[in-house]
Design a protein around this motif. Sequence first.
Motif, PDB file in Angstrom:
ATOM      1  N   VAL A 136       0.815  -1.209   0.000  1.00  0.00           N
ATOM      2  CA  VAL A 136       0.000   0.000   0.000  1.00  0.00           C
ATOM      3  C   VAL A 136       0.852   1.264   0.000  1.00  0.00           C
ATOM      4  O   VAL A 136       0.594   2.198  -0.751  1.00  0.00           O
ATOM      5  N   TYR A 137       1.880   1.309   0.851  1.00  0.00           N
ATOM      6  CA  TYR A 137       2.662   2.528   1.033  1.00  0.00           C
ATOM      7  C   TYR A 137       4.027   2.519   0.345  1.00  0.00           C
ATOM      8  O   TYR A 137       4.674   3.558   0.253  1.00  0.00           O
ATOM      9  N   GLY A 138       4.499   1.357  -0.115  1.00  0.00           N
ATOM     10  CA  GLY A 138       5.843   1.242  -0.671  1.00  0.00           C
ATOM     11  C   GLY A 138       6.006   1.943  -2.006  1.00  0.00           C
ATOM     12  O   GLY A 138       5.038   2.238  -2.710  1.00  0.00           O
ATOM     13  N   ASP A 139       7.245   2.205  -2.352  1.00  0.00           N
ATOM     14  CA  ASP A 139       7.582   2.904  -3.592  1.00  0.00           C
ATOM     15  C   ASP A 139       7.036   2.154  -4.805  1.00  0.00           C
ATOM     16  O   ASP A 139       7.148   0.938  -4.899  1.00  0.00           O
ATOM     17  N   THR A 140       6.453   2.905  -5.721  1.00  0.00           N
ATOM     18  CA  THR A 140       5.891   2.310  -6.933  1.00  0.00           C
ATOM     19  C   THR A 140       6.681   2.667  -8.188  1.00  0.00           C
ATOM     20  O   THR A 140       6.462   2.074  -9.235  1.00  0.00           O
ATOM     21  N   GLY A 141       7.543   3.664  -8.112  1.00  0.00           N
ATOM     22  CA  GLY A 141       8.311   4.077  -9.282  1.00  0.00           C
ATOM     23  C   GLY A 141       7.534   4.982 -10.219  1.00  0.00           C
ATOM     24  O   GLY A 141       8.074   5.482 -11.195  1.00  0.00           O
ATOM     25  N   HIS A 142       6.261   5.192  -9.960  1.00  0.00           N
ATOM     26  CA  HIS A 142       5.417   6.069 -10.770  1.00  0.00           C
ATOM     27  C   HIS A 142       4.219   6.503  -9.917  1.00  0.00           C
ATOM     28  O   HIS A 142       3.956   5.920  -8.867  1.00  0.00           O
ATOM     29  N   PRO A 143       3.478   7.518 -10.337  1.00  0.00           N
ATOM     30  CA  PRO A 143       2.333   7.977  -9.546  1.00  0.00           C
ATOM     31  C   PRO A 143       1.217   6.939  -9.484  1.00  0.00           C
ATOM     32  O   PRO A 143       0.822   6.382 -10.501  1.00  0.00           O
ATOM     33  N   GLU A 144       0.752   6.672  -8.280  1.00  0.00           N
ATOM     34  CA  GLU A 144      -0.404   5.813  -8.055  1.00  0.00           C
ATOM     35  C   GLU A 144      -1.262   6.431  -6.965  1.00  0.00           C
ATOM     36  O   GLU A 144      -0.858   7.393  -6.312  1.00  0.00           O
ATOM     37  N   LEU A 145      -2.432   5.849  -6.745  1.00  0.00           N
ATOM     38  CA  LEU A 145      -3.356   6.310  -5.721  1.00  0.00           C
ATOM     39  C   LEU A 145      -3.851   5.110  -4.942  1.00  0.00           C
ATOM     40  O   LEU A 145      -4.081   4.042  -5.515  1.00  0.00           O
ATOM     41  N   ARG A 146      -4.021   5.294  -3.635  1.00  0.00           N
ATOM     42  CA  ARG A 146      -4.621   4.281  -2.770  1.00  0.00           C
ATOM     43  C   ARG A 146      -5.771   4.945  -2.019  1.00  0.00           C
ATOM     44  O   ARG A 146      -5.607   6.029  -1.454  1.00  0.00           O
ATOM     45  N   LEU A 147      -6.926   4.298  -1.993  1.00  0.00           N
ATOM     46  CA  LEU A 147      -8.055   4.728  -1.179  1.00  0.00           C
ATOM     47  C   LEU A 147      -8.287   3.639  -0.142  1.00  0.00           C
ATOM     48  O   LEU A 147      -8.332   2.457  -0.491  1.00  0.00           O
ATOM     49  N   ILE A 148      -8.443   4.027   1.117  1.00  0.00           N
ATOM     50  CA  ILE A 148      -8.560   3.051   2.199  1.00  0.00           C
ATOM     51  C   ILE A 148      -9.784   3.361   3.054  1.00  0.00           C
ATOM     52  O   ILE A 148     -10.016   4.508   3.429  1.00  0.00           O
ATOM     53  N   THR A 149     -10.529   2.311   3.373  1.00  0.00           N
ATOM     54  CA  THR A 149     -11.628   2.408   4.330  1.00  0.00           C
ATOM     55  C   THR A 149     -11.747   1.078   5.051  1.00  0.00           C
ATOM     56  O   THR A 149     -10.985   0.140   4.795  1.00  0.00           O
ATOM     57  N   CYS A 150     -12.712   0.982   5.931  1.00  0.00           N
ATOM     58  CA  CYS A 150     -12.950  -0.259   6.656  1.00  0.00           C
ATOM     59  C   CYS A 150     -13.855  -1.186   5.867  1.00  0.00           C
ATOM     60  O   CYS A 150     -14.549  -0.766   4.945  1.00  0.00           O
ATOM     61  N   GLY A 151     -13.861  -2.438   6.268  1.00  0.00           N
ATOM     62  CA  GLY A 151     -14.719  -3.421   5.635  1.00  0.00           C
ATOM     63  C   GLY A 151     -14.823  -4.643   6.515  1.00  0.00           C
ATOM     64  O   GLY A 151     -14.316  -4.670   7.632  1.00  0.00           O
ATOM     65  N   GLY A 152     -15.472  -5.657   5.992  1.00  0.00           N
ATOM     66  CA  GLY A 152     -15.646  -6.885   6.756  1.00  0.00           C
ATOM     67  C   GLY A 152     -16.730  -6.744   7.798  1.00  0.00           C
ATOM     68  O   GLY A 152     -17.638  -5.916   7.678  1.00  0.00           O
ATOM     69  N   ASP A 153     -16.625  -7.553   8.828  1.00  0.00           N
ATOM     70  CA  ASP A 153     -17.626  -7.553   9.896  1.00  0.00           C
ATOM     71  C   ASP A 153     -17.315  -6.473  10.928  1.00  0.00           C
ATOM     72  O   ASP A 153     -16.155  -6.142  11.173  1.00  0.00           O
ATOM     73  N   PHE A 154     -18.361  -5.961  11.537  1.00  0.00           N
ATOM     74  CA  PHE A 154     -18.191  -5.009  12.629  1.00  0.00           C
ATOM     75  C   PHE A 154     -18.106  -5.784  13.928  1.00  0.00           C
ATOM     76  O   PHE A 154     -18.967  -6.610  14.233  1.00  0.00           O
ATOM     77  N   ASP A 155     -17.053  -5.549  14.695  1.00  0.00           N
ATOM     78  CA  ASP A 155     -16.848  -6.219  15.973  1.00  0.00           C
ATOM     79  C   ASP A 155     -17.331  -5.289  17.078  1.00  0.00           C
ATOM     80  O   ASP A 155     -16.655  -4.312  17.420  1.00  0.00           O
TER      81      ASP A 155
END
Length: 178
Positions: A136-155
Amino acid sequence: MSAPESARAAEPTAPAAADEPDALGHSTPVALTIPEIDLRTSHMVELGLNHDRSLEVPEEWQAVGWYSLGAAPGQEGPAVLAGHLDSTTGPAVFHRLDELRNRDTISVERADGNVVDFTVYAVERYAKGDFPAEEVYGDTGHPELRLITCGGDFDATTGHYTDNIVVFADLAEDSVRR
């Protein structure tokens, strides 16, 4: 429901130095548009790291947070945006993020007036304990985008979701416009 956490198990890092100068340079994202899920927001905030080196999450349910210690959208490396799935009263800004599919378009407007387009190439779900920080955070060598949210079951015991949804997107062809 309690506040979901984004990328709780992750340890973000600063982007690697580019071999060549960035075409756009560093500029704060000011708006996010994803037509396929009817998302358009200019409610953007900057995020850093918590004391345990995990990514902060936006305090407000409808805000999209940008990891400001990393790449800006359009710079070399992964620009990371995080938002909540829901709130105690209903859906939050990224409640439809898991509906994105390959080839969907994500546009990020920057403070310098440029709009940068990205094309989704993967939507993944990870258990929080198995969050792939390097992917997710490592170098990609070119421009990229990551969108992050929660998922799965709610505990209900912990007040958090069990998983994270991560959208991976590449810089689109002819992606920069004013």
